[in-house]
Design a protein around this motif. Sequence first.
Motif, short mmCIF file in Angstrom:
data_model
loop_
_atom_site.label_atom_id
_atom_site.label_comp_id
_atom_site.label_asym_id
_atom_site.label_seq_id
_atom_site.Cartn_x
_atom_site.Cartn_y
_atom_site.Cartn_z
N TYR A 90 0.82 -1.21 0.00
CA TYR A 90 0.00 0.00 0.00
C TYR A 90 0.86 1.26 0.00
CZ TYR A 90 -4.30 -2.66 0.83
OH TYR A 90 -5.37 -3.52 0.70
N ARG A 91 2.01 1.20 0.65
CA ARG A 91 2.91 2.34 0.66
C ARG A 91 3.42 2.67 -0.74
NH1 ARG A 91 4.20 6.93 3.53
NH2 ARG A 91 6.40 7.43 3.26
N GLN A 92 3.44 1.69 -1.62
CA GLN A 92 3.85 1.91 -3.01
C GLN A 92 2.65 2.25 -3.91
OE1 GLN A 92 7.03 -1.17 -4.30
NE2 GLN A 92 5.97 -2.12 -2.57
N GLY A 93 1.47 2.36 -3.30
CA GLY A 93 0.28 2.65 -4.08
C GLY A 93 -0.30 1.43 -4.75
N LEU A 94 0.04 0.23 -4.26
CA LEU A 94 -0.41 -1.03 -4.85
C LEU A 94 -1.31 -1.79 -3.89
CD1 LEU A 94 2.99 -2.34 -6.27
CD2 LEU A 94 1.15 -1.26 -7.59
N LYS A 95 -2.20 -2.60 -4.43
CA LYS A 95 -2.92 -3.56 -3.62
C LYS A 95 -2.06 -4.82 -3.51
CE LYS A 95 -7.24 -4.35 -3.99
NZ LYS A 95 -8.58 -4.74 -4.49
N PRO A 96 -2.03 -5.45 -2.35
CA PRO A 96 -1.27 -6.71 -2.25
C PRO A 96 -1.78 -7.70 -3.29
CG PRO A 96 -1.95 -5.95 -0.07
CD PRO A 96 -2.65 -5.06 -1.07
N PRO A 97 -0.89 -8.33 -4.05
CA PRO A 97 -1.33 -9.25 -5.09
C PRO A 97 -2.04 -10.47 -4.52
CG PRO A 97 1.04 -9.40 -4.79
CD PRO A 97 0.58 -8.24 -3.96
N ARG A 98 -2.85 -11.07 -5.34
CA ARG A 98 -3.59 -12.27 -4.93
C ARG A 98 -2.64 -13.43 -4.71
NH1 ARG A 98 -9.15 -12.04 -6.12
NH2 ARG A 98 -9.78 -10.09 -7.15
N ARG A 99 -2.97 -14.22 -3.73
CA ARG A 99 -2.21 -15.43 -3.46
C ARG A 99 -2.73 -16.57 -4.32
NH1 ARG A 99 2.73 -15.43 -1.68
NH2 ARG A 99 3.03 -13.96 0.00
N GLU A 100 -1.81 -17.30 -4.95
CA GLU A 100 -2.21 -18.47 -5.73
C GLU A 100 -2.63 -19.58 -4.78
OE1 GLU A 100 -0.53 -20.88 -9.63
OE2 GLU A 100 0.89 -20.00 -8.21
N ARG A 101 -3.67 -20.30 -5.12
CA ARG A 101 -4.15 -21.37 -4.25
C ARG A 101 -4.63 -22.54 -5.08
NH1 ARG A 101 -10.06 -19.20 -2.05
NH2 ARG A 101 -10.98 -18.89 -4.10
N VAL A 102 -4.67 -23.70 -4.47
CA VAL A 102 -5.17 -24.91 -5.11
C VAL A 102 -6.02 -25.66 -4.11
CG1 VAL A 102 -3.20 -25.15 -6.68
CG2 VAL A 102 -3.12 -26.24 -4.43
N ARG A 103 -6.80 -26.61 -4.61
CA ARG A 103 -7.55 -27.52 -3.75
C ARG A 103 -6.79 -28.83 -3.66
NH1 ARG A 103 -11.21 -25.64 -0.43
NH2 ARG A 103 -12.64 -27.41 -0.69
N ALA A 104 -6.75 -29.39 -2.48
CA ALA A 104 -6.06 -30.67 -2.26
C ALA A 104 -6.78 -31.43 -1.17
CB ALA A 104 -4.60 -30.43 -1.86
N VAL A 105 -6.55 -32.73 -1.09
CA VAL A 105 -7.10 -33.53 -0.01
C VAL A 105 -5.99 -33.78 1.01
CG1 VAL A 105 -8.87 -34.61 -1.43
CG2 VAL A 105 -6.64 -35.69 -1.22
N LEU A 106 -6.37 -33.87 2.26
CA LEU A 106 -5.37 -34.07 3.31
C LEU A 106 -4.94 -35.52 3.38
CD1 LEU A 106 -6.68 -31.87 6.26
CD2 LEU A 106 -4.58 -31.56 4.95
#
Length: 417
Positions: A316-332
């Motif tokens: 935010y200090r750079q005038g940016l929104k934090p980028p989205r985190r990549e995610r996946v679905r998995a089984v435990l």
Amino acid sequence: MARKVFVTSRPWQEAREEFLRTLRANGYLVELPAEEIDVTRALGRVTAAPVYAAISSPHYPAAAMDGIAVRAEATFTAGEGSPLELALGREAVTVDTGDPIPEGFDAVIMVEEVAFKDKGVAVIRRPAVPGQNIRPVGEDITAGELLVPAGHVLTPYDLGGMLSAGVLRVAVRPRPRVAILPTGTELVPPNPSPAPGQILESNGTMLAGQVTLWGGDPRVYPITPDDYRLLQERLLQAVAENDLVLINAGSSAGRDDYTAGLVAELGQVLTHGVATRPGKPVILGVVAGKPVIGVPGYPVSAALCAELFARPVIYYRQGLKPPRRERVRAVLGRKIYSPLGREEFVRVRLEKGGDRLVAFPTSRGAATIMALARADGIVVVPRLAEGFAAGQEVTVYLLRPLETLEGGTSSSQGQEE
């Protein structure tokens, strides 16, 4: 007035939102500064204003191929059965790619389609059309054209485009200067022969690496022993010289944990303790209008707290929104048990199991940095859940690019923090 609180049951999202709201209210995240630098040094920087082309590219009609420049109308009689001879220098001019087109000529015939005879004669067997193999003025960029908007992270291609358009300087947001203060009498610089009781200082470099990845300019200060006045002096220096201060260790409630008291004395403590595991004793405060974060000493806790609280401030200090985190679905692959009351961030390894991903929990100790280094992602257990059963499908927030994982899949989604 400073609030001295230690509320371990406070949701981290609530604490972070108050922290950011306070910073916005005092202008820290609103009245963003700008600086002008050479385009050649601007890779990865964030533009503070729109950038417009100073000149067109190309700024003159240019040959797009090696060959000969001709007057197209004079070549219309050329054919396979009736080759046309052109006098070089008068009816045709030899050009290389990028050369200006001579005045009065309007087409270029590729050298592969030209036969050269003695005495400066070029022979062609195919007519040219006006504009053939010529790059017109502004084909790529037109003078005055918007090249990049404000709030854009500059890529290598952006730099090439700006230079091609005659732009030599660009206004950018300064990289947030982030002070990292390692503290603790037991800390010593990394070495192969520490004495019993000595702890090698490694969190400073780890946190500096995180800050760099997020666009900040980290500055790791010398180790400060557990001395209240010395730490006070070092904190005041760091606040004066930087935009954000991370104090590593001393955030809990032990005899030599001075961070909360110092921040309260010099400014304001907004939060001391959040309902997370690891990272519970984090401190969020403001000194002289600047954010100060007390991160726990255990490396996994330090990394998580930096991720949750320093990362958004730096973006935010750079005038940016934090980028989205990549995610996946998995089984435990194994059950995860988690006590009620704290949101737990569990490190997992990912393996391909048939047509699906399987997540295996790794060591959960806050001091086990290699468990974090070797993990592929994080599974978040909500505060009001007691964990997940083996075989249950969960969301995994990736710590490394999906394509680097063995047996990775492309079924990823974006997740904004």
